[in-house]
Design an enzyme around this catalytic site. Structure first.
Site, PDB file in Angstrom:
ATOM      1  N   HIS A  17      -5.442  -2.538  -4.428  1.00  0.00           N
ATOM      2  CA  HIS A  17      -5.394  -3.995  -4.601  1.00  0.00           C
ATOM      3  C   HIS A  17      -6.799  -4.545  -4.848  1.00  0.00           C
ATOM      4  O   HIS A  17      -7.016  -5.348  -5.752  1.00  0.00           O
ATOM      5  CB  HIS A  17      -4.844  -4.684  -3.344  1.00  0.00           C
ATOM      6  N   LYS A  41      11.914  -9.765   4.797  1.00  0.00           N
ATOM      7  CA  LYS A  41      11.277  -8.510   5.219  1.00  0.00           C
ATOM      8  C   LYS A  41      10.533  -8.723   6.533  1.00  0.00           C
ATOM      9  O   LYS A  41       9.932  -9.772   6.738  1.00  0.00           O
ATOM     10  CB  LYS A  41      10.234  -8.090   4.169  1.00  0.00           C
ATOM     11  N   ARG A  90       0.639   1.216 -11.842  1.00  0.00           N
ATOM     12  CA  ARG A  90       0.201   2.520 -11.358  1.00  0.00           C
ATOM     13  C   ARG A  90       0.898   3.656 -12.108  1.00  0.00           C
ATOM     14  O   ARG A  90       0.306   4.686 -12.379  1.00  0.00           O
ATOM     15  CB  ARG A  90       0.521   2.670  -9.858  1.00  0.00           C
ATOM     16  N   SER A 128       1.138   0.074  -0.468  1.00  0.00           N
ATOM     17  CA  SER A 128       1.179  -0.449   0.901  1.00  0.00           C
ATOM     18  C   SER A 128       2.248   0.284   1.704  1.00  0.00           C
ATOM     19  O   SER A 128       2.029   0.642   2.867  1.00  0.00           O
ATOM     20  CB  SER A 128       1.495  -1.951   0.885  1.00  0.00           C
TER      21      SER A 128
HETATM   22  P1  ADP Z   1       4.787  -6.483  -4.434  1.00  0.00           P
HETATM   23  O1  ADP Z   1       5.710  -6.335  -3.251  1.00  0.00           O
HETATM   24  O2  ADP Z   1       4.869  -7.800  -5.117  1.00  0.00           O
HETATM   25  O3  ADP Z   1       4.817  -5.323  -5.403  1.00  0.00           O
HETATM   26  P2  ADP Z   1       2.296  -5.391  -3.526  1.00  0.00           P
HETATM   27  O4  ADP Z   1       1.392  -5.938  -2.467  1.00  0.00           O
HETATM   28  O5  ADP Z   1       2.913  -4.066  -3.268  1.00  0.00           O
HETATM   29  O6  ADP Z   1       3.356  -6.515  -3.750  1.00  0.00           O
HETATM   30  O7  ADP Z   1       1.529  -5.309  -4.919  1.00  0.00           O
HETATM   31  C1  ADP Z   1       0.884  -6.421  -5.469  1.00  0.00           C
HETATM   32  C2  ADP Z   1       0.276  -6.062  -6.799  1.00  0.00           C
HETATM   33  O8  ADP Z   1      -0.730  -5.082  -6.594  1.00  0.00           O
HETATM   34  C3  ADP Z   1       1.244  -5.435  -7.803  1.00  0.00           C
HETATM   35  O9  ADP Z   1       0.923  -5.902  -9.102  1.00  0.00           O
HETATM   36  C4  ADP Z   1       0.966  -3.978  -7.724  1.00  0.00           C
HETATM   37  O10 ADP Z   1       1.244  -3.330  -8.950  1.00  0.00           O
HETATM   38  C5  ADP Z   1      -0.511  -3.982  -7.448  1.00  0.00           C
HETATM   39  N1  ADP Z   1      -0.894  -2.763  -6.760  1.00  0.00           N
HETATM   40  C6  ADP Z   1      -0.292  -2.195  -5.704  1.00  0.00           C
HETATM   41  N2  ADP Z   1      -0.907  -1.043  -5.358  1.00  0.00           N
HETATM   42  C7  ADP Z   1      -1.932  -0.887  -6.227  1.00  0.00           C
HETATM   43  C8  ADP Z   1      -2.934   0.120  -6.415  1.00  0.00           C
HETATM   44  N3  ADP Z   1      -2.977   1.212  -5.675  1.00  0.00           N
HETATM   45  N4  ADP Z   1      -3.825  -0.063  -7.415  1.00  0.00           N
HETATM   46  C9  ADP Z   1      -3.779  -1.164  -8.179  1.00  0.00           C
HETATM   47  N5  ADP Z   1      -2.839  -2.120  -8.082  1.00  0.00           N
HETATM   48  C10 ADP Z   1      -1.931  -2.001  -7.106  1.00  0.00           C
END
Ligand code: ADP
Length: 157
Positions: A17, A41, A90, A128
């Site tokens: 992120h 959730k 990803r 996450s």
């Molecule tokens: P959501 O539940 O909306 O997918 P996340 O917090 O999982 O929320 O992800 C938010 C954003 O961050 C998404 O666009 C996701 O693709 C991106 N993201 C998640 N993990 C990574 C990572 N390892 N590297 C880059 N971007 C990521």
């Protein structure tokens, strides 16, 4: 002025992120991190804790702000005066999931374009949910999350 929203759950925020946030911050005049309040959730970290950690991690960037939202993403985007939704890709599976969402958002609001950034290869395995799963069973997650997130995770034990 180009304003983008980077929406997500950030439960917890990972190094992947952060990489996307840093790169996004260089592309837009303002980047708003939108932390989704998802009542369906049960999160690991409360919405306040997530905002807290994201704010601490982005303090050095004056163009970044951290806000919460609920309801339609496009409504939040419009209320913030943004025209771009930033998302990370990803894997091909991410693309399959993200494309219809981006198209639905475009249908709902023609002023909200989704822009995808390819994840840096060193972070593409990080999610996450993966972090939470590994942590729950005692695996090493130190390289996957920022230090302050690691410390808070340890405190949860
Ligand atoms: P959501 O539940 O909306 O997918 P996340 O917090 O999982 O929320 O992800 C938010 C954003 O961050 C998404 O666009 C996701 O693709 C991106 N993201 C998640 N993990 C990574 C990572 N390892 N590297 C880059 N971007 C990521």
């Amino acid at each position: 002025m180009r304003v983008a929203v980077f929406p997500g759950s950030f439960d917890p925020v990972t190094n992947g992120h952060l990489d996307l946030i840093r790169r996004g911050a260089g592309m837009f005049d303002r980047l708003i991190i939108g932390v989704l309040v998802n009542i369906g959730k049960t999160p690991l970290f409360s919405i306040e804790e997530r905002v807290d950690m994201l704010s601490a991690l982005t303090r050095e960037f004056p163009q970044i702000s951290v806000k919460t939202f609920e309801g339609l993403l496009v409504d939040f985007v419009e209320a913030e005066g943004a025209t771009v939704v930033l998302r990370g890709l990803r894997t091909p599976q991410d693309f399959s999931y993200e494309l219809p969402l981006a198209q639905a958002n475009y249908k709902l609001n023609k002023h909200a374009d989704t822009i995808f950034l390819a994840t840096a290869p060193e972070y593409s395995y990080i999610s996450s949910s993966g972090v939470k799963e590994i942590f729950r069973f005692g695996g090493e997650i130190r390289e996957m999350v920022p230090g302050i997130v690691y410390e808070r995770l340890i405190r949860l034990k």
